[in-house]
Scaffold this motif. Structure first.
Motif, PDB file in Angstrom:
ATOM      1  N   ALA A  51       1.195  -0.964  -0.602  1.00 13.05           N
ATOM      2  CA  ALA A  51       0.068   0.048  -0.146  1.00 13.05           C
ATOM      3  C   ALA A  51       1.064   1.105  -0.474  1.00 13.05           C
ATOM      4  O   ALA A  51       1.952   1.233   1.015  1.00 13.05           O
ATOM      5  N   ASP A  52       0.665   2.041  -1.402  1.00  9.57           N
ATOM      6  CA  ASP A  52       1.896   3.227  -0.848  1.00  9.57           C
ATOM      7  C   ASP A  52       1.508   4.160  -0.800  1.00  9.57           C
ATOM      8  O   ASP A  52       1.450   5.875  -0.960  1.00  9.57           O
ATOM      9  N   GLY A  53      -0.010   4.384  -1.359  1.00  6.08           N
ATOM     10  CA  GLY A  53      -0.886   6.417  -0.773  1.00  6.08           C
ATOM     11  C   GLY A  53      -2.094   6.127  -0.610  1.00  6.08           C
ATOM     12  O   GLY A  53      -3.218   5.191  -0.439  1.00  6.08           O
ATOM     13  N   TRP A  54      -2.821   6.843  -0.028  1.00 10.19           N
ATOM     14  CA  TRP A  54      -4.202   7.248   0.031  1.00 10.19           C
ATOM     15  C   TRP A  54      -4.366   8.885  -0.255  1.00 10.19           C
ATOM     16  O   TRP A  54      -3.415   9.554  -0.067  1.00 10.19           O
ATOM     17  N   ARG A  55      -5.501   9.238  -0.643  1.00 12.47           N
ATOM     18  CA  ARG A  55      -5.661  10.305  -0.950  1.00 12.47           C
ATOM     19  C   ARG A  55      -7.008  10.900  -0.627  1.00 12.47           C
ATOM     20  O   ARG A  55      -7.772  10.259  -0.359  1.00 12.47           O
ATOM     21  N   VAL A  56      -7.797  12.341  -0.433  1.00 15.46           N
ATOM     22  CA  VAL A  56      -8.722  12.974   0.007  1.00 15.46           C
ATOM     23  C   VAL A  56      -9.385  13.360  -1.388  1.00 15.46           C
ATOM     24  O   VAL A  56      -8.646  14.396  -2.066  1.00 15.46           O
ATOM     25  N   LEU A  57     -10.286  13.724  -1.910  1.00 17.17           N
ATOM     26  CA  LEU A  57     -11.179  13.598  -2.960  1.00 17.17           C
ATOM     27  C   LEU A  57     -12.553  14.385  -2.228  1.00 17.17           C
ATOM     28  O   LEU A  57     -13.192  14.379  -1.218  1.00 17.17           O
ATOM     29  N   ASP A  58     -12.487  15.579  -3.162  1.00 14.22           N
ATOM     30  CA  ASP A  58     -14.155  16.110  -2.682  1.00 14.22           C
ATOM     31  C   ASP A  58     -15.422  14.859  -3.535  1.00 14.22           C
ATOM     32  O   ASP A  58     -15.108  14.270  -4.809  1.00 14.22           O
ATOM     33  N   GLU A  98      -9.951   7.619  -0.796  1.00 13.35           N
ATOM     34  CA  GLU A  98      -9.651   6.017  -1.577  1.00 13.35           C
ATOM     35  C   GLU A  98      -7.960   6.352  -1.322  1.00 13.35           C
ATOM     36  O   GLU A  98      -7.075   6.927  -1.738  1.00 13.35           O
ATOM     37  N   ALA A  99      -7.665   4.565  -1.221  1.00 12.97           N
ATOM     38  CA  ALA A  99      -6.294   3.812  -1.074  1.00 12.97           C
ATOM     39  C   ALA A  99      -5.796   3.764  -2.265  1.00 12.97           C
ATOM     40  O   ALA A  99      -6.081   2.941  -3.564  1.00 12.97           O
ATOM     41  N   LYS A 100      -4.445   3.304  -2.686  1.00 13.96           N
ATOM     42  CA  LYS A 100      -3.671   2.766  -3.253  1.00 13.96           C
ATOM     43  C   LYS A 100      -2.893   2.222  -3.482  1.00 13.96           C
ATOM     44  O   LYS A 100      -2.008   1.772  -1.729  1.00 13.96           O
ATOM     45  N   CYS A 101      -1.959   1.158  -3.863  1.00 12.94           N
ATOM     46  CA  CYS A 101      -1.295  -0.029  -4.138  1.00 12.94           C
ATOM     47  C   CYS A 101       0.060  -0.013  -5.152  1.00 12.94           C
ATOM     48  O   CYS A 101      -0.873   0.527  -6.391  1.00 12.94           O
ATOM     49  N   SER A 102       1.044  -0.385  -5.151  1.00 12.81           N
ATOM     50  CA  SER A 102       2.264  -0.110  -5.737  1.00 12.81           C
ATOM     51  C   SER A 102       1.725  -0.815  -6.884  1.00 12.81           C
ATOM     52  O   SER A 102       2.245  -0.813  -7.966  1.00 12.81           O
TER      53      SER A 102
END
Length: 116
Positions: A51-58, A98-102
């Motif tokens: 898991a290499d990140g997550w972000r905030v979205l409108d 939302e989250a992200k993986c490599s």
């Protein structure tokens, strides 16, 4: 010969792993910006897949902030990381995380957070 060809095609197909799972989200407002504490779970296997990140979205999908995770957490599951200083425009009462993986990229699953 057909069996070998079929086997080669099956082995060449990309393996999709479990996406990162967001377990909890906390949002804190202070001095005009927001801090998000996000707890993730992912079957990290090391530098090749994590898991290499997550972000905030409108609600429209505009990125308001991104937390990059710089290393795997295969021995720390679940794990929580924070992102401070996120500017949320006036009138926005809900954001998505939302989250992200490599390997698999951004997860299709988004979690909503009501801002109070």
């Amino acid at each position: 010969m057909r069996l070998l060809t079929l086997t080669a095609l099956i082995c060449a197909a990309p393996a999709l792993a479990d996406p990162p799972t967001i377990e909890t989200i906390q949002a804190h407002h202070s001095a005009g910006t927001w801090r998000f504490d996000v707890t993730l779970r992912h079957p990290d296997t090391g530098w090749d897949h994590y898991a290499d990140g997550w972000r905030v979205l409108d609600k429209q999908g505009n990125v308001l902030g991104t937390r990059i995770l710089h290393h795997p957490h295969e021995h720390e599951q679940p794990f929580t990381r924070s992102l401070s200083g996120v500017d949320i425009p006036d009138g926005v009462g809900m954001v998505l995380i939302e989250a992200k993986c490599s390997v698999d990229g951004w997860s299709s699953e988004k979690f909503s957070v009501t801002l109070k």
